[in-house]
Scaffold this active site. Structure first.
Site, PDB file in Angstrom:
ATOM      1  N   ASN A   1      12.959  50.544  68.565  1.00 28.55           N
ATOM      2  CA  ASN A   1      13.059  49.086  68.633  1.00 28.55           C
ATOM      3  C   ASN A   1      13.992  48.652  67.509  1.00 28.55           C
ATOM      4  O   ASN A   1      13.708  48.914  66.346  1.00 28.55           O
ATOM      5  CB  ASN A   1      11.664  48.463  68.453  1.00 28.55           C
ATOM      6  CG  ASN A   1      11.679  46.945  68.314  1.00 28.55           C
ATOM      7  OD1 ASN A   1      10.767  46.362  67.759  1.00 28.55           O
ATOM      8  ND2 ASN A   1      12.706  46.290  68.820  1.00 28.55           N
ATOM      9  N   GLY A   2      15.086  48.016  67.882  1.00 31.15           N
ATOM     10  CA  GLY A   2      16.026  47.566  66.847  1.00 31.15           C
ATOM     11  C   GLY A   2      17.449  47.729  67.323  1.00 31.15           C
ATOM     12  O   GLY A   2      17.710  47.940  68.507  1.00 31.15           O
TER      13      GLY A   2
ATOM     14  N   CYS B   1      11.997  45.280  71.685  1.00 27.34           N
ATOM     15  CA  CYS B   1      11.229  46.266  72.436  1.00 27.34           C
ATOM     16  C   CYS B   1       9.839  46.372  71.840  1.00 27.34           C
ATOM     17  O   CYS B   1       9.582  45.856  70.758  1.00 27.34           O
ATOM     18  CB  CYS B   1      11.872  47.646  72.345  1.00 27.34           C
ATOM     19  SG  CYS B   1      13.516  47.706  73.068  1.00 27.34           S
TER      20      CYS B   1
ATOM     21  N   TYR C   1       8.813  33.031  67.385  1.00 21.23           N
ATOM     22  CA  TYR C   1       8.887  33.123  68.836  1.00 21.23           C
ATOM     23  C   TYR C   1       8.323  34.406  69.436  1.00 21.23           C
ATOM     24  O   TYR C   1       7.572  34.371  70.403  1.00 21.23           O
ATOM     25  CB  TYR C   1      10.352  32.967  69.304  1.00 21.23           C
ATOM     26  CG  TYR C   1      10.552  33.412  70.723  1.00 21.23           C
ATOM     27  CD1 TYR C   1      10.106  32.625  71.782  1.00 21.23           C
ATOM     28  CD2 TYR C   1      11.117  34.659  71.023  1.00 21.23           C
ATOM     29  CE1 TYR C   1      10.227  33.052  73.095  1.00 21.23           C
ATOM     30  CE2 TYR C   1      11.244  35.090  72.333  1.00 21.23           C
ATOM     31  CZ  TYR C   1      10.807  34.284  73.363  1.00 21.23           C
ATOM     32  OH  TYR C   1      10.914  34.699  74.650  1.00 21.23           O
TER      33      TYR C   1
ATOM     34  N   GLY D   1       9.026  43.351  76.092  1.00 18.01           N
ATOM     35  CA  GLY D   1      10.029  43.979  76.930  1.00 18.01           C
ATOM     36  C   GLY D   1       9.542  44.112  78.344  1.00 18.01           C
ATOM     37  O   GLY D   1       8.437  44.589  78.569  1.00 18.01           O
TER      38      GLY D   1
HETATM   39  P1  5GP Z   1      17.957  28.372  75.631  1.00 16.49           P
HETATM   40  O1  5GP Z   1      17.603  27.866  76.985  1.00 16.49           O
HETATM   41  O2  5GP Z   1      18.204  27.284  74.631  1.00 16.49           O
HETATM   42  O3  5GP Z   1      19.078  29.388  75.698  1.00 16.49           O
HETATM   43  O4  5GP Z   1      16.710  29.212  75.113  1.00 16.49           O
HETATM   44  C1  5GP Z   1      15.672  28.622  74.411  1.00 16.49           C
HETATM   45  C2  5GP Z   1      14.342  29.049  74.967  1.00 16.49           C
HETATM   46  O5  5GP Z   1      14.310  30.474  75.118  1.00 16.49           O
HETATM   47  C3  5GP Z   1      13.192  28.682  74.081  1.00 16.49           C
HETATM   48  O6  5GP Z   1      12.196  28.092  74.885  1.00 16.49           O
HETATM   49  C4  5GP Z   1      12.697  29.986  73.489  1.00 16.49           C
HETATM   50  O7  5GP Z   1      11.267  30.045  73.545  1.00 16.49           O
HETATM   51  C5  5GP Z   1      13.285  31.053  74.342  1.00 16.49           C
HETATM   52  N1  5GP Z   1      13.929  32.129  73.559  1.00 16.49           N
HETATM   53  C6  5GP Z   1      14.557  32.085  72.377  1.00 16.49           C
HETATM   54  N2  5GP Z   1      15.030  33.292  72.019  1.00 16.49           N
HETATM   55  C7  5GP Z   1      14.710  34.127  73.009  1.00 16.49           C
HETATM   56  C8  5GP Z   1      14.909  35.510  73.240  1.00 16.49           C
HETATM   57  O8  5GP Z   1      15.490  36.260  72.469  1.00 16.49           O
HETATM   58  N3  5GP Z   1      14.401  35.977  74.403  1.00 16.49           N
HETATM   59  C9  5GP Z   1      13.744  35.206  75.302  1.00 16.49           C
HETATM   60  N4  5GP Z   1      13.257  35.738  76.402  1.00 16.49           N
HETATM   61  N5  5GP Z   1      13.544  33.894  75.116  1.00 16.49           N
HETATM   62  C10 5GP Z   1      14.024  33.380  73.997  1.00 16.49           C
HETATM   63 MG    MG Z   2      10.292  29.217  75.279  1.00 17.70          MG
END
Ligand code: 5GP
Ligand code: MG
Ligand code: SF4
Length: 458
Positions: free
Chosen positions: A102-103, A2, A242, A28
Site C-alpha cells: 500500500n503506497g 489499498c 476521508y 480498495g
Molecule cells: P470531487 O467530486 O470533488 O472530485 O471529489 C470529492 C468527493 O470525493 C468527496 O465527497 C470525497 O469524499 C471524495 N474523495 C476525495 N478523495 C477521494 C479519493 O481519493 N477517492 C475516492 N473514492 N473519493 C475521494
Molecule cells: Mg464523499
C-alpha cells in the site's frame, strides 16, 4: 490506496484474512487477493472486483496455509487490470515470495530504469513490481539482510507485507505515510492497514508498526530492524479526514472522534445562520454531526445512498461521474425543502460531487446551501498512494474560493485551514507530525515526488 492484512501461523488464517479484507473493502474495490504458505509452499488466489464476489468459498478452498497475507487494491486510473491484483507471487532463486503493498514509490522511475538495464523484464506498470525485481536481484544471502537492503533503496510510501516460505515480513516506510498496525488473536500476530479488523475477528490491537520499522516473524521469533530513521514522520492527514473507517484507531486517535472534532472547528471558524446541518454520505457524516453539535443547528439526514452503486471517484470520464451522482445520492426532500442548509463534506477535489449535490438540494427546494469543507483547499497531487490526480484537475489549484463557490452554485463556501485541521488531528497534544502536502504543496524532504513517474500515471 489499498488495504493489507496478514496473520502468522494461525490454523484459520485464510478465512480470517478473507473476513479482514471485507472489513478493509473501503480501502480498495478494484481487486482482491490472498496468498498463504504451508510447508514452505505458497498458494494464492486473486481477481478483479469486491471481496464478496471474488473470494467465493470454492475459490478460497484452493489455498491453504497457516500464514496468510491479503490485499484489496484501489488502483490509480489506467492500471485497473488483473496483472495489478496483489499479492504478487513470484519464484526467485531464494524461493517463493508473495508481496502486498500500500503506497507509492517516489523513486520508481529511477529504480525501474536501473533494473531494466540489468535485464529485468516488467509485466506491469505497478511500482510494487519494482520491489519484486529488487528482491530477486539481491545478492544478500539471508532473508533479513535481503529485505532490509531492498527497503533502504525505496523512497516514498510503502506499508508492505511479504510472505516467504518460512517468514512473514512487515515494513512501513520511514515517514509512515500509510497506516499499519499490529494485533493479536489466540496468541498469534496479525497486521492490518487499519485496526477496525482486529475486534471483529476476536482479537485485540497491540500497537502501530513504527515508521521505518521492518519486522520479521518466523519460527525463531520476532526480529525488529530499522530501515532508516527520519526525524519527523509524515502520517497522511487525509486518512483521518476521508479514507479510514470511523471505527479505526489511526495514529492513536479514534477516527470518528477526529471527524467530529473537524466539524466542531468548522462550526467555530465558519459559522452561518441556518435551519439544518447535513453531511455528504458516508465519510462526512460524523463531521456534519460535530458541526451541528457545536452550532446548535439541528442535524438531519440529507441523502439516501443507493447501496449497489460503487465508487465513482476514479471513473476517468467526467460525464459518467456527473451522471451517476444523482442516482448514487438522492436528496430527502422533506428534510431540506424551504430550508437554509449547511452542507458538510470532507474534501473538494475536482468539485464535481459538490456541484451535483448542491444542485440536487436546490431541485428539491432547499432555500440556501452553505458548503463547509473539513479540510483545506486541495492544491497539489498526492504522490504517496492516494489517487494521483494531476494538479490541474484539482479545482482549488486553478480557481479562487469565490470562483469555486460559483461553480458549485453554493450560497457560501468555507474550508478548514491547515492549522485548524492539524489541531483537530490532535497534533500538538500528541507531538505527531502529519503530511499535508496535497493542501500545502510542501512535500517531505526525502520523499520529493518523481514527476517523470507521475506522467506515466496521469
Ligand atoms: P470531487 O467530486 O470533488 O472530485 O471529489 C470529492 C468527493 O470525493 C468527496 O465527497 C470525497 O469524499 C471524495 N474523495 C476525495 N478523495 C477521494 C479519493 O481519493 N477517492 C475516492 N473514492 N473519493 C475521494
Ligand atoms: Mg464523499
Ligand atoms: Fe495524505 Fe495528502 Fe500527504 Fe497524500 S499528500 S499522503 S493524501 S496528506
Amino acid at each position: 490506496m489499498c488495504g493489507l492484512f496478514g496473520i502468522y501461523e494461525h490454523s484459520n488464517a485464510v478465512a480470517l484474512t478473507e473476513t479482514a479484507l471485507k472489513l478493509l473493502q473501503h480501502r480498495g474495490q478494484e481487486s482482491v487477493g490472498i496468498a498463504s504458505s504451508e510447508h514452505g509452499k505458497i498458494s494464492h488466489i486473486s481477481g478483479m472486483g469486491m471481496v464478496l464476489d471474488v473470494l467465493t468459498s470454492q475459490k478460497t478452498k484452493q489455498i491453504q496455509g497457516n500464514t496468510s497475507i491479503g490485499h484489496v487494491l484501489y488502483s490509480t486510473s489506467g492500471t485497473s487490470t488483473v496483472q495489478h491484483a496483489q499479492p504478487f507471487v513470484f519464484d526467485s532463486k531464494y524461493g517463493q515470495i508473495a508481496l502486498a503493498h500500500n503506497g507509492h514509490l517516489t523513486n520508481a522511475t529511477v529504480l525501474r530504469e536501473e533494473l531494466e538495464k540489468n535485464g529485468a523484464v516488467f509485466q506491469s506498470n505497478s511500482d510494487t513490481e519494482i520491489i519484486v525485481h529488487l528482491l530477486a536481484q539481491s545478492s544478500e544471502k539471508n532473508t533479513i539482510d535481503r529485505f532490509l537492503s531492498v527497503f533502504k533503496k525505496l523512497e516514498g510510501a510503502y506499508s508492505l507485507l511479504a510472505l516467504t516460505e518460512d517468514s512473514l515480513i512487515v515494513a512501513r516506510d520511514p515517514y509512515g505515510f500509510r497506516p499499519l498496525s499490529m494485533g493479536i488473536l489466540d496468541g498469534k500476530t496479525m497486521v492490518s492497514s487499519e485496526t477496525c479488523t482486529f475486534l471483529p475477528l476476536g482479537g485485540d490491537f497491540v500497537r502501530d508498526v513504527n515508521p521505518g520499522e521492518m519486522i520479521v516473524i518466523n519460527e525463531h521469533g520476532i526480529k525488529i530492524s530499522t530501515i532508516k530513521k527520519i526525524s519527523k514522520p509524515a502520517y497522511c492527514s487525509f486518512e483521518s479526514i476521508y479514507f479510514a473507517r470511523p471505527d479505526s484507531l489511526l495514529y492513536g486517535n479514534n477516527v470518528y472522534a477526529v471527524r467530529e472534532r473537524l466539524g466542531k472547528y468548522l462550526a467555530q471558524k465558519h459559522p452561518i445562520k441556518a435551519d439544518v446541518v447535513i453531511g455528504v454520505p458516508d465519510s462526512a457524516l460524523p463531521t456534519a454531526l460535530g458541526y451541528a453539535q457545536e452550532s446548535n443547528i439541528p442535524y438531519s439526514i440529507g441523502f439516501v445512498r443507493s447501496p449497489d452503486i460503487g465508487r465513482t471517484f476514479i471513473e476517468p470520464n467526467s460525464e459518467i461521474r456527473r451522471n451517476i451522482m444523482p442516482i448514487k445520492l438522492r436528496p430527502i426532500q422533506r428534510n431540506v425543502e424551504g430550508k437554509s442548509v449547511v452542507l458538510v463534506d470532507d474534501s473538494l477535489v475536482r468539485g464535481t460531487t459538490m456541484n451535483v449535490v448542491v444542485n440536487l438540494l436546490k431541485e428539491v427546494g432547499a432555500r440556501e446551501v452553505h458548503v463547509r469543507i473539513s479540510s483545506p483547499p486541495m492544491i497539489a497531487s498526492c504522490h504517496y498512494g492516494i489517487d494521483t490526480l494531476i494538479d490541474d484537475d484539482l479545482i482549488a489549484s486553478r480557481c479562487s474560493i469565490d470562483e469555486i463557490m460559483d461553480y458549485i452554485m453554493a450560497d457560501s463556501l468555507a474550508y478548514l485551514s491547515t492549522q485548524d485541521m492539524l489541531k483537530a488531528l490532535d497534533l500538538e497534544k500528541r507531538s505527531l507530525s502529519y503530511c499535508t502536502a496535497c493542501f500545502t504543496g510542501e512535500y517531505p524532504k526525502e520523499a520529493q515526488p518523481d514527476l517523470v513517474n507521475l506522467k506515466c500515471h496521469p
